[in-house]
Design an enzyme around this catalytic site. Sequence first.
Site, short mmCIF file in Angstrom:
data_model
loop_
_atom_site.label_atom_id
_atom_site.label_comp_id
_atom_site.label_asym_id
_atom_site.label_seq_id
_atom_site.Cartn_x
_atom_site.Cartn_y
_atom_site.Cartn_z
N TYR A 139 0.83 -1.20 0.00
CA TYR A 139 0.00 0.00 0.00
C TYR A 139 0.86 1.25 0.00
CZ TYR A 139 1.07 1.03 4.90
OH TYR A 139 1.73 1.35 6.05
N LYS A 180 6.19 -1.68 2.23
CA LYS A 180 4.92 -1.23 2.81
C LYS A 180 3.86 -2.32 2.62
CE LYS A 180 3.43 3.01 2.95
NZ LYS A 180 3.62 3.51 4.33
N ARG A 223 8.08 4.30 -4.65
CA ARG A 223 8.17 3.41 -3.47
C ARG A 223 7.13 2.30 -3.57
NH1 ARG A 223 7.58 5.88 2.50
NH2 ARG A 223 5.45 6.22 1.77
N GLU A 229 12.07 3.33 14.59
CA GLU A 229 11.03 4.27 14.17
C GLU A 229 9.86 4.07 15.12
OE1 GLU A 229 10.07 3.17 10.16
OE2 GLU A 229 9.67 1.07 10.67
N ARG A 276 -8.23 -20.23 -1.55
CA ARG A 276 -7.24 -20.01 -0.50
C ARG A 276 -6.22 -21.15 -0.45
NH1 ARG A 276 -5.55 -20.58 4.67
NH2 ARG A 276 -5.11 -18.63 5.81
#
Length: 280
Positions: A33, A147, A52, A180, A100
Site C-alpha cells: 500500500y 509497505k 516506493r 522508528e 485459498r
Amino acid sequence: MQPIAYLNGVFCGMEEAKVSIEDRGFQFADGVYEVIAARSRQPFRLRQHLERLQRSADAIGLAVDLDSLTLPKVIDEGIARCGCDDVMVYIQLTRGAAPRTLECPAAMRPTVVVTFRALPVFSHELRERGVALRSVRDTRWAYCSVKSVSLLANVLLKRETQRDGFFDALIIGPDDLVRETTSANVFAVVNGILRTPPLSEHILHGVTRDYVLECAQDAGIERREEQMLLRDVIVAEEVFLCSTTKDIVPVSSIDGQTIASGLPGPVTRRLLRFFAPPGR
C-alpha cells in the site's frame, strides 16, 4: 465531502466498492500500500510515493506495472471528484482473488484499490506541546522497508501504548538501536546535529523523511544518517517524528523522561516552517 473509491478501473462510492472474500489481501495480507497527502488538491511528492509503491510490489513479487495503471491520472480525477481541498489518498495493490492456498496461481489479476477521503487534521495543541512515546521491542516482520498491508504488529504496539496513555511506540531493535514508531520516522538533535537512523530493511524509507533531510540541508542544519542508541535519544536536545499525514510532530518525553525543556526546540521549529506552504 463523501469518501470515494476507485476499484479495478471504476470510480464508485465507498459503500459500493466490494472485493472478493477470496482476495489474497484479505486472506493473507498479500499486498502492498501507499498513503499520499494532497493539500490544496496537490499531491505531495507523488512521483516518490509511486516509485516506493513499485519497489514494494517488486519486493513481494507482485507483477504490476504502475505506468499501465495511470495512477497519476486516477489520483487527479479522484481528488477532483471527492470535493475536498486536503485529501488523503490510499492505494492498495493485492495479488488478486483465488481459492485459498499459499501457492500463488499463475496469471492472477491484481486488485487495485484507491480511496479518497478528507485528510485528517493533526492537533495544533499536540504540535505545540509535543507527544509522549514509550520504547518497545521490535516485534514486526523483518522487511519493514516494504509497505506491506500486514500491519497487525504495528496495530498491537500502538494499541498497547495508547491504552497506557502514550501517543505511540518508539520501536527499538535488539541492540538498543532506535528504529522508528509504528507509523513515522524518528529524528533527534544530539550535540547540535540532526540525526536519523540510516535506511535499512528495519525502517520505512519515508518520503517525508527524505524531504526533512533536504529541508535541513537548505536551512544549513548539519545532519547525519546514523544509528542512535535509545539512551542517547532520551537525553537529546530535540526529538521529533515525521510522516505523510502528520508532517513533523515534536516529542516531549520518552518513557516518562522529558526531552530537554519538553517543548519543541529551535531546529524542529525551523523545519516545521518548510511544511507551511500548501503542497510544499
